[in-house]
Design a protein around this motif. Sequence first.
Motif, PDB file in Angstrom:
ATOM      1  N   PRO A 135      -9.462 -13.329   4.837  1.00 63.02           N
ATOM      2  CA  PRO A 135     -10.188 -14.537   4.094  1.00 63.02           C
ATOM      3  C   PRO A 135      -9.538 -14.909   2.694  1.00 63.02           C
ATOM      4  O   PRO A 135      -8.955 -15.585   2.606  1.00 63.02           O
ATOM      5  N   LYS A 136     -10.103 -13.796   2.116  1.00 62.81           N
ATOM      6  CA  LYS A 136      -9.900 -14.535   0.751  1.00 62.81           C
ATOM      7  C   LYS A 136      -9.218 -13.349  -0.251  1.00 62.81           C
ATOM      8  O   LYS A 136      -8.611 -13.877  -1.117  1.00 62.81           O
ATOM      9  N   LEU A 137      -7.593 -12.734   0.489  1.00 66.49           N
ATOM     10  CA  LEU A 137      -6.563 -11.580  -0.303  1.00 66.49           C
ATOM     11  C   LEU A 137      -5.507 -12.542  -0.384  1.00 66.49           C
ATOM     12  O   LEU A 137      -5.425 -13.347   0.654  1.00 66.49           O
ATOM     13  N   ASN A 138      -4.710 -12.279  -1.025  1.00 63.97           N
ATOM     14  CA  ASN A 138      -3.908 -12.868  -1.559  1.00 63.97           C
ATOM     15  C   ASN A 138      -2.434 -11.720  -0.817  1.00 63.97           C
ATOM     16  O   ASN A 138      -2.718 -10.541  -0.450  1.00 63.97           O
ATOM     17  N   HIS A 139      -1.016 -11.438  -1.689  1.00 65.31           N
ATOM     18  CA  HIS A 139      -0.319 -11.081  -1.001  1.00 65.31           C
ATOM     19  C   HIS A 139      -0.613  -9.418  -1.573  1.00 65.31           C
ATOM     20  O   HIS A 139      -0.124  -8.432  -0.808  1.00 65.31           O
ATOM     21  N   THR A 142      -6.185  -8.517  -3.142  1.00 68.02           N
ATOM     22  CA  THR A 142      -6.940  -8.832  -3.696  1.00 68.02           C
ATOM     23  C   THR A 142      -7.537 -10.230  -3.974  1.00 68.02           C
ATOM     24  O   THR A 142      -6.890 -10.746  -3.304  1.00 68.02           O
ATOM     25  N   GLU A 143      -8.995 -10.382  -4.165  1.00 69.67           N
ATOM     26  CA  GLU A 143      -9.258 -11.769  -3.593  1.00 69.67           C
ATOM     27  C   GLU A 143      -8.579 -13.001  -4.614  1.00 69.67           C
ATOM     28  O   GLU A 143      -8.895 -12.475  -5.828  1.00 69.67           O
ATOM     29  N   GLY A 144      -9.233 -14.181  -4.346  1.00 70.15           N
ATOM     30  CA  GLY A 144      -9.190 -15.114  -5.650  1.00 70.15           C
ATOM     31  C   GLY A 144     -10.133 -16.262  -4.061  1.00 70.15           C
ATOM     32  O   GLY A 144     -10.261 -15.845  -3.317  1.00 70.15           O
ATOM     33  N   THR A 145      -9.993 -17.543  -4.904  1.00 64.79           N
ATOM     34  CA  THR A 145     -10.382 -18.400  -3.918  1.00 64.79           C
ATOM     35  C   THR A 145      -8.997 -19.838  -3.686  1.00 64.79           C
ATOM     36  O   THR A 145      -7.960 -19.474  -4.647  1.00 64.79           O
ATOM     37  N   GLY A 146      -9.287 -20.818  -3.429  1.00 64.41           N
ATOM     38  CA  GLY A 146      -8.481 -21.343  -2.795  1.00 64.41           C
ATOM     39  C   GLY A 146      -7.899 -21.635  -1.334  1.00 64.41           C
ATOM     40  O   GLY A 146      -7.502 -20.384  -1.243  1.00 64.41           O
ATOM     41  N   GLU A 147      -7.175 -22.574  -0.801  1.00 63.15           N
ATOM     42  CA  GLU A 147      -6.362 -22.271   0.881  1.00 63.15           C
ATOM     43  C   GLU A 147      -4.661 -21.430   0.718  1.00 63.15           C
ATOM     44  O   GLU A 147      -5.086 -20.416   0.989  1.00 63.15           O
ATOM     45  N   LYS A 148      -4.489 -21.339  -0.895  1.00 66.77           N
ATOM     46  CA  LYS A 148      -3.103 -19.919  -1.030  1.00 66.77           C
ATOM     47  C   LYS A 148      -3.031 -19.642  -2.278  1.00 66.77           C
ATOM     48  O   LYS A 148      -3.499 -20.816  -3.059  1.00 66.77           O
TER      49      LYS A 148
END
Length: 177
Positions: A135-139, A142-148
């Motif tokens: 749920p927290k990972l991007n492409h 790495t972790e981030g916040t927000g929906e996309k």
Amino acid sequence: MMPRILNQTPDKSVRGSVLLAAPSRTLPELMLEQFAYLVSLNQLPKEQLAFFQQQFAILQDPSFSPAQPPKEFLLGTPYFWCDLAHWHPAEVAKSQHTPLLFLQGARDYQVTTEDFEGWKQNLSQRSDTSFKLYPKLNHFFTEGTGEKSTPDEYAVSANIPSYVIDDIVKWVRETKK
């Protein structure tokens, strides 16, 4: 590209593959979705999206020939683009028999959960595939916040979380039988 690689390798030489943020759709489909998102963030001009929409429409024309592309085709190397416009990796993987682990960041805007679900749907008849959504990972995983995620996130130094590495290690151990 893993299904293509597996088609070119001798039987049993690859015992399994881990695919991170793997597109299940064609490259043009993926790119248009990415570009539309970047336009929505005001990080790409609408004209650039329109240009690629027009170019990819040319590629989908049944009369398109990479040997004799129309003068309106401006992307260069027509064989490359034609190949990727008609390459459906999830369809190819249906008939393969190498164990696969699919990992996907839910916040990834480049290869989205639509692709992840595409793999799951296309490979639902195979018993040698595993899927893990973070749920927290991007492409970049790495972790981030927000929906996309956004492109700005990529400028932040970060490591792949240990739980991703642990999941890969666990899958390799379970699969190496």
